[in-house]
Design an enzyme around this catalytic site. Sequence first.
Site, PDB file in Angstrom:
ATOM      1  CB  SER A 156      38.585 -36.010  20.094  1.00 23.91           C
ATOM      2  OG  SER A 156      39.675 -35.126  20.180  1.00 23.91           O
ATOM      3  N   GLY A 158      40.673 -40.147  23.189  1.00 26.24           N
ATOM      4  CA  GLY A 158      41.092 -40.562  24.518  1.00 26.24           C
ATOM      5  C   GLY A 158      41.713 -39.483  25.383  1.00 26.24           C
ATOM      6  CD  GLU A 264      35.914 -46.732  21.116  1.00 27.95           C
ATOM      7  OE1 GLU A 264      36.766 -47.233  21.881  1.00 27.95           O
ATOM      8  OE2 GLU A 264      35.783 -45.500  20.969  1.00 27.95           O
ATOM      9  CD  GLU A 276      34.248 -43.621  24.798  1.00 25.84           C
ATOM     10  OE1 GLU A 276      34.666 -43.325  25.923  1.00 25.84           O
ATOM     11  OE2 GLU A 276      34.818 -43.270  23.753  1.00 25.84           O
ATOM     12  NE  ARG A 361      45.937 -40.672  15.594  1.00 23.82           N
ATOM     13  CZ  ARG A 361      44.870 -40.745  16.366  1.00 23.82           C
ATOM     14  NH1 ARG A 361      44.875 -41.505  17.442  1.00 23.82           N
ATOM     15  NH2 ARG A 361      43.784 -40.062  16.100  1.00 23.82           N
TER      16      ARG A 361
END
Length: 389
Positions: A156, A158, A264, A276, A361
């Site tokens: 997930s 990246g 994507e 994706e 993040r």
Amino acid sequence: MTKSFKLPQKIMLLGSGELGKEFVIAAQRLGNFVIAVDRYKDAPAMQVADCCEVISMLSADDLEAIVSKYQPDFIVPEIEAIRTEKLAEFEQRGITVIPTAAATNYTMNRDRIRELAHTELGVRTAKYGYASSLNELINISNQIGFPNVVKPVMSSSGKGQSIVKDKQDVAKAWDYACSGSRGDTQRVIIEEFIDFEIEITLLTIKQWNSPTIFCSPIGHRQERGDYQESWQPAEISEKMTLKAQEIAIKVTDALGGAGIFGVEFFITKNEVIFSELSPRPHDTGMVTLISQNLNEFELHLRAILGLPIPNIEQFAPSASAVILASEKSDNISYTGVAEALAEKDIDIKLFGKPSAHKYRRMGVALAKGSSVQEAREKAKVAADKINIV
């Protein structure tokens, strides 16, 4: 398929990160009861849900126990690492799995969704191959050529993704992909490197009772395989947008069900290339928290519950920029929030994650501007003002 659901509904969220948190908030604003599930306690969505459970979602027994305990009306996956064959059992018992159990099984693994798009539907994708060992990766990389992109088939945001520039980088890419893989498989996908002009996410809303609709395309930029900033609208032609919509409908119709899909694409000078698909809100779509009258989480909820979506209005050119941790910490606090919020048309979302590690993040800065460029600059400046201490 026409479906109508009374409110409130009991929703079980499998995966409770920052995207799940915003979905829970949207669900509760319409009075629904939400059970947030993840593999660690105090995950972001757990902080706002009605109740929570900490389990291994790769354990069929753990999934059976909590579903039997709560008897949810809906199961809404938010991550890839789930024992997806168990979802089919729950669906057979009458629980609505979003978008469907079969679609979840397809999309939890990059190899399955790629085979569906390329082999079954004839959609243009990058050249690709798979490897389950370093030797296989070396052989297939040589066939596809360099540079190429290596990613885990299950991951997930990246994680585990890298660009392999030459033969000397292959072993490093294998190790990195395995370290970023989620689930219990050790398999990677190798892709042709596409020299694209822009990479976009097309948020595609598949409805039970109405035609599929779209948000304005979202441009995004990645580093280390993870999104760093996104903006809306993306600077692509109407012709390219319509082509992306055509492909998105083809793939999501094959998957079925209802809900939002983050589809994507690579946009080159002459082509729209499928990359994706995520069957849920997309991290790049967090820009919709400031850009639209209905954000991607509210759209996901409405589609799931069969509620109408009369219009999707974009307020202004908008952007998001991530707020990343720089080191490992289990005691999180933030400075600079007041400074970041001092400028007009800025918002800050801090996710409330209980711990940090490098590049994790932790929040996002959101901005509106008179142009996409101004919005991107404002979001980046705001994000840079936030310090994690």
